[in-house]
Motif scaffolding. Structure first.
Motif, PDB file in Angstrom:
ATOM      1  N   GLY A  75       0.959  -1.221   0.086  1.00 49.01           N
ATOM      2  CA  GLY A  75      -0.157   0.018   0.034  1.00 49.01           C
ATOM      3  C   GLY A  75       0.676   1.303   0.081  1.00 49.01           C
ATOM      4  O   GLY A  75       1.799   1.313   0.352  1.00 49.01           O
ATOM      5  N   ILE A  76       0.426   2.308  -0.469  1.00 51.94           N
ATOM      6  CA  ILE A  76       0.853   3.577  -0.386  1.00 51.94           C
ATOM      7  C   ILE A  76       0.344   4.536   0.216  1.00 51.94           C
ATOM      8  O   ILE A  76      -0.909   4.869   0.195  1.00 51.94           O
ATOM      9  CB  ILE A  76       1.150   4.083  -1.936  1.00 51.94           C
ATOM     10  CG1 ILE A  76       1.779   3.168  -2.926  1.00 51.94           C
ATOM     11  CG2 ILE A  76       1.723   5.486  -2.016  1.00 51.94           C
ATOM     12  CD1 ILE A  76       1.591   3.516  -4.033  1.00 51.94           C
ATOM     13  N   ALA A  77       1.065   5.199   1.387  1.00 51.41           N
ATOM     14  CA  ALA A  77       0.670   6.115   1.919  1.00 51.41           C
ATOM     15  C   ALA A  77       1.444   7.462   1.591  1.00 51.41           C
ATOM     16  O   ALA A  77       2.466   7.773   1.394  1.00 51.41           O
ATOM     17  CB  ALA A  77       1.414   6.097   3.599  1.00 51.41           C
ATOM     18  N   GLU A  78       0.242   8.128   0.822  1.00 51.40           N
ATOM     19  CA  GLU A  78       0.674   9.237  -0.066  1.00 51.40           C
ATOM     20  C   GLU A  78       0.621  10.577   0.861  1.00 51.40           C
ATOM     21  O   GLU A  78      -0.048  10.849   1.626  1.00 51.40           O
ATOM     22  CB  GLU A  78      -0.267   9.503  -1.292  1.00 51.40           C
ATOM     23  CG  GLU A  78       0.251  10.403  -2.322  1.00 51.40           C
ATOM     24  CD  GLU A  78       1.523  10.041  -2.753  1.00 51.40           C
ATOM     25  OE1 GLU A  78       2.497  10.283  -2.129  1.00 51.40           O
ATOM     26  OE2 GLU A  78       1.727   9.263  -3.845  1.00 51.40           O
ATOM     27  N   ALA A  79       1.497  11.530   0.111  1.00 58.42           N
ATOM     28  CA  ALA A  79       1.864  12.950   0.669  1.00 58.42           C
ATOM     29  C   ALA A  79       2.127  13.049   2.232  1.00 58.42           C
ATOM     30  O   ALA A  79       1.281  13.778   2.766  1.00 58.42           O
ATOM     31  CB  ALA A  79       0.597  13.832   0.220  1.00 58.42           C
ATOM     32  N   ASP A  92      -0.758  22.544  -1.963  1.00 54.97           N
ATOM     33  CA  ASP A  92      -0.842  22.413  -3.406  1.00 54.97           C
ATOM     34  C   ASP A  92      -0.073  21.204  -4.003  1.00 54.97           C
ATOM     35  O   ASP A  92      -0.689  20.737  -5.040  1.00 54.97           O
ATOM     36  CB  ASP A  92      -0.369  24.121  -4.056  1.00 54.97           C
ATOM     37  CG  ASP A  92      -1.481  25.087  -3.743  1.00 54.97           C
ATOM     38  OD1 ASP A  92      -2.677  24.729  -3.289  1.00 54.97           O
ATOM     39  OD2 ASP A  92      -0.978  26.144  -3.820  1.00 54.97           O
ATOM     40  N   GLY A  93       1.077  21.257  -3.729  1.00 55.90           N
ATOM     41  CA  GLY A  93       2.025  20.118  -4.206  1.00 55.90           C
ATOM     42  C   GLY A  93       1.409  19.023  -3.860  1.00 55.90           C
ATOM     43  O   GLY A  93       1.367  17.877  -4.608  1.00 55.90           O
ATOM     44  N   ALA A  94       1.019  18.776  -2.486  1.00 56.04           N
ATOM     45  CA  ALA A  94       0.585  17.634  -2.043  1.00 56.04           C
ATOM     46  C   ALA A  94      -0.679  17.171  -2.747  1.00 56.04           C
ATOM     47  O   ALA A  94      -0.856  15.547  -3.140  1.00 56.04           O
ATOM     48  CB  ALA A  94       0.318  17.562  -0.507  1.00 56.04           C
ATOM     49  N   LEU A  95      -1.586  17.923  -2.926  1.00 51.09           N
ATOM     50  CA  LEU A  95      -2.976  17.675  -3.577  1.00 51.09           C
ATOM     51  C   LEU A  95      -2.640  17.142  -5.160  1.00 51.09           C
ATOM     52  O   LEU A  95      -3.326  16.340  -5.619  1.00 51.09           O
ATOM     53  CB  LEU A  95      -3.725  18.784  -3.680  1.00 51.09           C
ATOM     54  CG  LEU A  95      -5.198  18.510  -4.381  1.00 51.09           C
ATOM     55  CD1 LEU A  95      -5.909  17.379  -3.734  1.00 51.09           C
ATOM     56  CD2 LEU A  95      -5.928  19.812  -4.315  1.00 51.09           C
ATOM     57  N   GLU A  96      -1.837  17.988  -5.652  1.00 50.58           N
ATOM     58  CA  GLU A  96      -1.398  17.432  -7.386  1.00 50.58           C
ATOM     59  C   GLU A  96      -0.921  15.932  -7.212  1.00 50.58           C
ATOM     60  O   GLU A  96      -1.155  15.129  -8.113  1.00 50.58           O
ATOM     61  CB  GLU A  96      -0.187  18.382  -7.823  1.00 50.58           C
ATOM     62  CG  GLU A  96       0.000  18.006  -9.216  1.00 50.58           C
ATOM     63  CD  GLU A  96       0.821  19.069  -9.857  1.00 50.58           C
ATOM     64  OE1 GLU A  96       1.117  18.921 -11.216  1.00 50.58           O
ATOM     65  OE2 GLU A  96       1.147  20.015  -9.414  1.00 50.58           O
ATOM     66  N   LEU A  97       0.173  15.635  -6.109  1.00 51.87           N
ATOM     67  CA  LEU A  97       0.783  14.325  -5.961  1.00 51.87           C
ATOM     68  C   LEU A  97      -0.232  13.348  -5.541  1.00 51.87           C
ATOM     69  O   LEU A  97      -0.523  12.452  -6.508  1.00 51.87           O
ATOM     70  CB  LEU A  97       1.745  14.556  -4.674  1.00 51.87           C
ATOM     71  CG  LEU A  97       2.417  13.000  -4.423  1.00 51.87           C
ATOM     72  CD1 LEU A  97       3.198  12.487  -5.366  1.00 51.87           C
ATOM     73  CD2 LEU A  97       3.190  13.257  -2.925  1.00 51.87           C
ATOM     74  N   ILE A  98      -1.347  13.830  -4.836  1.00 51.60           N
ATOM     75  CA  ILE A  98      -2.409  12.704  -4.589  1.00 51.60           C
ATOM     76  C   ILE A  98      -3.244  12.569  -5.757  1.00 51.60           C
ATOM     77  O   ILE A  98      -3.582  11.352  -6.145  1.00 51.60           O
ATOM     78  CB  ILE A  98      -3.245  13.338  -3.562  1.00 51.60           C
ATOM     79  CG1 ILE A  98      -2.450  13.365  -2.124  1.00 51.60           C
ATOM     80  CG2 ILE A  98      -4.605  12.546  -3.363  1.00 51.60           C
ATOM     81  CD1 ILE A  98      -3.073  14.092  -0.920  1.00 51.60           C
TER      82      ILE A  98
END
Length: 383
Positions: A75-79, A92-98
């Motif tokens: 599994g991936i724990a993102e941002a 903003d960068g985190a939301l784009e990454l997600i």
């Protein structure tokens, strides 16, 4: 294969590689434990932006690494903080990454960090301001079908005056969650601004607040990630969780023992160290699932000295070691990080990481790793 490495006195000493790369093995579909890797991001080293500016990310390499993790069954724990969230990666960068990860891996097991980092802690005047900040991110992540990890809030830590403020905040956030979420208890060793989280510096009192939140909202909570680097505290909380709520170890020092568990239970895992250890995790947990506890420990125990080095104090700089190993192992073409964080550890740290990764069988291509290690030494003036 040999490489000349500086010792503690700066003298060059030949080091002979002894490790055999561990064969990668995907985690089984009916795995004995649920395993998340908190994944790092790959910076764009050619972006014309200052380290203090907005994060410049190499999206191709960043998403390729997430495909690699997913193909290993993780599994991936993102941002999360491993992705330098709040330490180079803004909301903003985190939301784009997600969003990009969701589009790239729509069927993968992905939970994403939901916090309050788009507001400055000093700008939150009331608990309601913190609640609204959580809601802003919650709604954005859920709008693209994302699952949530409710991250600890620096703003809430600053403004809360009692456990009641945490009960109010988390209650409203959990009520708004579409699906069950993961709570994240992050200790001050990872982020000093979170000292006294849950309304107390005393673990027992803080734990009662967390258990109260879980008791009131059990159906909305998939699990709790505990990142205090204290196995006894994790076991104590784990034994008091209701059966429906998982304990996800965030203990990058004691993970083999905690994942293996005892007669009263075990921990699943959501770990930053499982980014550089991704190649060995599936094989180890598969051994555990087949009843081969000795085989599980034989694979995972040798990685602990490396993990303890990577996460040594000041612990919040562990991302530097994670990305260093990603570079050594060919997952990216450079060792540049958001905010210039590659400079936050000294040369002997990297030398020791190299040695320990070799001994644990974590260098996928030893020739590549040696070549890149020599390049790094050259930057430090080591011939």
């Amino acid at each position: 294969m040999k490489i000349a490495l500086p010792d503690d006195q700066g003298r060059l000493v030949d080091y002979s590689l002894t490790g055999s790369p561990i064969a990668e093995q995907p985690l089984g579909t009916d795995a004995a434990r649920t395993i998340f890797s908190a994944a790092h991001v790959v910076a764009d080293p050619l972006a014309p932006s200052d380290p203090t500016g907005r994060a410049a990310i190499d999206w191709t390499a960043t998403l390729a690494f997430r495909r690699y993790l997913a193909n290993l069954g993780l599994g991936i724990a993102e941002a999360m903080d491993t992705a330098q969230r709040g330490m180079g990666l803004d909301w903003d960068g985190a939301l784009e990454l997600i969003t990009r990860t969701r589009a790239e891996l729509p069927d993968a097991l992905v939970f994403s960090g939901c916090g309050t980092d788009h507001i400055k802690p000093r700008d939150a005047a009331t608990v309601d301001d913190v609640v609204q900040a959580y809601m802003d991110q919650l709604e954005a992540i859920q709008a693209i079908g994302g699952r949530l990890i409710i991250m600890a809030s620096r703003a809430l830590a600053r403004i809360a005056t009692s456990p009641r403020d945490y009960l109010k905040t988390y209650g409203k956030v959990l009520d708004a969650a579409d699906e069950s979420i993961i709570l994240h208890w992050l200790g001050p060793m990872f982020d000093p601004a979170l000292a006294g989280y849950w309304g107390s510096d005393d673990f027992s009192q803080a734990m009662e607040t967390v258990l109260n939140i879980i008791d009131q909202h059990e159906s909305k909570i998939d699990g709790v990630k505990l990142s205090l680097l204290d196995k006894d505290k994790e076991i104590l909380l784990r034994r008091r969780l209701p059966p429906s709520v998982k304990m996800y170890t965030g203990d990058d020092f004691n993970y083999p023992e905690l994942i293996k568990g005892d007669s009263q239970g075990f921990s699943h895992a959501l770990l930053g160290i499982f980014d550089p250890l991704a190649s060995v995790v599936g094989a180890a947990v598969n051994q555990l699932g087949s009843g081969n506890v000795e085989g599980f420990h034989a694979l995972l125990d040798p990685t602990v000295p490396l993990a303890r080095l990577i996460f040594r104090a000041p612990t919040q700089h562990y991302k530097t070691g994670v990305v260093f190993l990603s570079w050594l192992n060919g997952h990216q073409d450079h060792f540049i990080m958001l905010g210039g964080a590659q400079s936050l550890r000294p040369l002997n740290y990297f030398v020791d990481c190299f040695r320990l990764a070799d001994k644990a069988g974590l260098l996928r291509d030893p020739e590549c790793a040696v070549s890149r290690m020599r390049n790094l030494l050259g930057l430090y003036g080591v011939a």
